[in-house]
Scaffold this active site. Structure first.
Site, PDB file in Angstrom:
ATOM      1  CG  LEU A  30      -2.001  -1.079   1.248  1.00 17.60           C
ATOM      2  CD1 LEU A  30      -2.712  -1.095   2.588  1.00 17.60           C
ATOM      3  CD2 LEU A  30      -3.001  -0.860   0.117  1.00 17.60           C
ATOM      4  N   GLY A  34       9.170   6.628   6.227  1.00 17.63           N
ATOM      5  CA  GLY A  34      10.405   6.669   6.982  1.00 17.63           C
ATOM      6  C   GLY A  34      10.513   5.568   8.012  1.00 17.63           C
ATOM      7  CB  VAL A  38       1.909   0.415   4.530  1.00 20.64           C
ATOM      8  CG1 VAL A  38       0.502   0.044   4.979  1.00 20.64           C
ATOM      9  CG2 VAL A  38       2.460   1.533   5.392  1.00 20.64           C
ATOM     10  CG  ASP A 146       2.902  13.735  11.873  1.00 19.96           C
ATOM     11  OD1 ASP A 146       3.157  14.924  11.624  1.00 19.96           O
ATOM     12  OD2 ASP A 146       3.198  12.800  11.113  1.00 19.96           O
TER      13      ASP A 146
END
Length: 670
Positions: A30, A34, A38, A146
């Site tokens: 996917l 960093g 995935v 984030d």
């Protein structure tokens, strides 16, 4: 590492990818970033999941593993209708991983770039849903840290906040590397810049910026160099023109300088729910208004559903034929939001006599000995060519024509594996590169395995493609010949390009036995500006470190000065680079890798050809080198950086173009 949503097709699994992770069967990729890769996975009953696997290099660091273990525990606390919950994880595995539900839909960033800002109804729904998600996170003592457009998915049922990869406890017990600021410029709160503290109020500052971006399509503090953005966040006012007046007040409150003056996530969610209810009454009668906030969000949500890619589920039998060449895993680069595969590539002379770019056949050291000789004449028994092929010289068209098809079980296994893995590589390349593997042949007396292929691309794409083809073939042969069929005599692989109406051309050869890491000619350091004996090379981990915003005043000052000179120089050579576009901080960036004392300069403007890239890299290398020397002469031993690297980043790869050690001004490239 937030590639949970569709946002594009499910990529095929790559050489070296696992077939299973925990209880999940892996069917593709996917994305990557960093922290790791995935993978697209499925459960035994067919449920689709996103499995995030940490990079092996990071998994070997006890501090990182401790942080990951802590963050898995924190993520397991968080549940809510506008979140992507954690399903399972194994932080103690040799390669740690975690799995979440797969949620189809683009990120807010992808949607805004493709379709523009959100409309009023969907905007209020977005604001309410994201505030509710943060309220759920904060309620269990977790801070996201984030919050940004890349970490919010727009699903058919409404927004979903994801990626707790850097979440930490509000009580301050998280494990983080000293001196590293987590977050993304433009989405970092003033207090985090000043004191390095990140609490729930910091998430709310980022939420205000997020809602403003959703409403306008612009960053409220404008884009630019990290230090410039930091200055605006700490001292400037947000640009909120275009944010609807009823919502603007809440957004302004979230963006105030003092964290104690901002609303909590629960308060913002309540205010947005009231605004959302007024939107719902415009599309439904007052007595038909949904009873819950979740239903109200669904009632006005008008974001079109993104294409949900089909997940091809190969049979276990066919999947088992996928080789596992795990010695080298080319980690991908969602470094800070990039997606796709990552491979090192250096333009120019490939070095070592191993690679001759197809676009420069006349200069090919491998093809020159047989240039002008047709395959037909070789096939008919040209004596000179036969003698050359029988000798110990480099592979040639003649030796290719003497090679035969596979014989015996071992060679058939090798041929099938090479064609299978190169077929996967053909799907991965994409991006204007048309690559088709053709045949595999064997020359037993010369101990060579040949792959013929067809390739159509521009010059730079051809170099990148042939680098990847060579790496894949090297890995396949090491896995199949050395591990499964050690009785086979082969040790060299040869690539032969075939084009309609032209003679075949030998483009690459290498010894896959001695080349234990399967480094291509592009990885040999031919882009170095200093002595080849130096024991370091830039890599994606260093580049990832450089992309983390610095809090060191000297680093910020040197980076800003170097960036200004590089940008000015780049725009001053636009005619040489063949572009009329004026580039700036969005396309050219500077950062530092403290672990290896390297200053990185990178650009995401990938429209230059090989010669233009090399010209640009020469300019950049000179400016970077001089900047480092000047700072060392001024600061002495207090300035730790003595190396520089120049990189170019594309959608599916990066190129390390040039690097070196900054010793004296006289040694810097001119």
């Amino acid at each position: 590492m937030s590639a949970i949503g569709s946002g594009g097709r499910v990529q095929p699994a790559r050489p070296g990818d696992p077939s299973r992770i925990g209880p999940y069967r892996i069917v593709g990729r996917l994305g990557a970033g960093g922290m790791g890769t995935v993978h697209a996975g499925v459960t035994s009953d067919g449920m689709r999941v996103a499995v995030k696997v940490i990079h092996p290099e990071q998994a070997q660091e006890p501090e990182f593993r401790a942080r990951f273990r802590r963050e898995v525990e924190l993520s397991s606390r968080v549940t809510g209708p506008h979140l992507v919950p954690l399903l399972a994880a194994d932080p103690d595995a040799p390669t740690p991983w975690l799995a979440t539900a797969y949620v189809p839909g683009p990120t807010l960033n992808q949607h805004v770039l493709a379709h523009g800002p959100l409309s009023e109804g969907s905007l209020y729904a977005f604001a309410a849903a994201t505030a509710q998600a943060l309220a759920a996170i904060h309620a269990v003592g977790v801070v996201h840290r984030d919050v940004k457009p890349q970490n919010v998915l727009l699903t058919p049922a409404g927004p979903r906040v994801l990626d707790f990869g850097i979440a930490h406890a509000a009580d301050g017990t998280s494990v983080t590397r000293t001196g590293v600021m987590t977050g993304t410029p433009g989405w970092i709160s003033p207090e985090q810049y000043r004191q390095g503290t990140a609490g729930p109020a910091g998430d709310m500052f980022a939420w205000g910026a997020l809602v403003s971006y959703a409403a306008t399509g612009r960053l409220p503090f404008v884009a630019g160099a990290p230090d410039v953005v930091a200055f605006r966040v700490m001292s400037g006012e947000a640009d909120l023109d275009g944010v609807p007046a009823p919502l603007r007040r809440t957004v302004e409150e979230a963006l105030v300088q003092e964290p104690g003056d901002r609303p909590s996530a629960a308060e913002a969610a309540q205010e947005c729910a009231v605004l959302l209810a007024s939107q719902v009454t415009q599309v439904a009668s007052a007595d038909a208004v949904p009873a819950t906030a979740v239903d109200m969000i669904t009632a006005v949500w008008e974001v079109p559903a993104a294409e949900d890619p089909t997940w091809q589920l190969p049979s276990e039998r066919s999947r088992s034929k996928k080789r596992l060449a795990g010695a080298v895993v080319l980690a991908a680069g969602v470094i800070g939001g990039l997606a796709g595969g990552v491979a090192a590539l250096l333009p120019g002379d490939a070095g070592g006599g191993r690679h001759a770019p197809s676009s420069a056949a006349s200069a090919s050291p491998l093809a020159s000995a047989v240039s002008g000789q047709s395959s037909a004449s070789a096939a008919k028994g040209d004596e000179a060519a036969e003698q050359q092929a029988a000798s110990g010289s480099s592979a040639s068209v003649a030796s290719w024509n003497q090679a035969r098809a596979a014989q015996g079980a071992g060679e058939h296994d090798v041929a099938r594996a090479v064609l299978h893995d190169e077929g996967v590589e053909a799907q991965d390349l994409g991006g204007g590169v048309d690559f088709t593997p053709e045949t595999v042949r064997f020359h037993e007396s010369r101990r060579e395995v040949y792959l013929s292929y067809r390739l159509t691309s521009d010059e730079q794409g051809t170099m990148y493609a042939e680098t990847e083809i060579a790496k894949s073939m090297c890995l396949t042969l090491r896995d199949l010949v050395l591990r499964l069929h050690p009785d086979l005599p082969y040790r060299t692989y040869v690539m032969v390009k075939e084009e309609q109406g032209q003679d075949p051309q030998v483009t690459w050869q290498d010894d896959f036995v001695t080349n234990a890491e399967c480094q291509s000619a592009a990885d040999d350091g031919t882009g170095q500006d200093t002595d080849v004996s130096q024991d370091w090379q830039p890599d994606e981990n260093g580049l990832g470190q450089a992309m983390i915003p610095s809090t060191d005043s000297a680093e910020i000052r040197v980076a800003d000065g170097a960036a200004r000179k590089i940008i000015a120089g780049t725009n001053g050579m636009r005619q040489t680079l063949g572009t009329d576009r004026v580039l700036g901080n969005r396309q050219i960036k500077v950062g530092f890798d403290p672990d290896n004392a390297v200053m990185y300069v990178w650009s995401d403007y990938v429209k230059w050809n090989e010669k233009q890239v090399d010209s640009w890299a020469g300019l950049v290398a000179g400016e970077a080198c001089r900047a480092l020397v000047n700072e060392r002469e001024s600061a002495g031993s207090a300035w730790p950086y003595s190396r520089y690297a120049v990189a170019e980043i594309g959608g599916s790869h990066y190129m390390m173009i040039r690097w070196g050690t900054a010793t004296t001004q006289a040694d810097c490239p001119t």
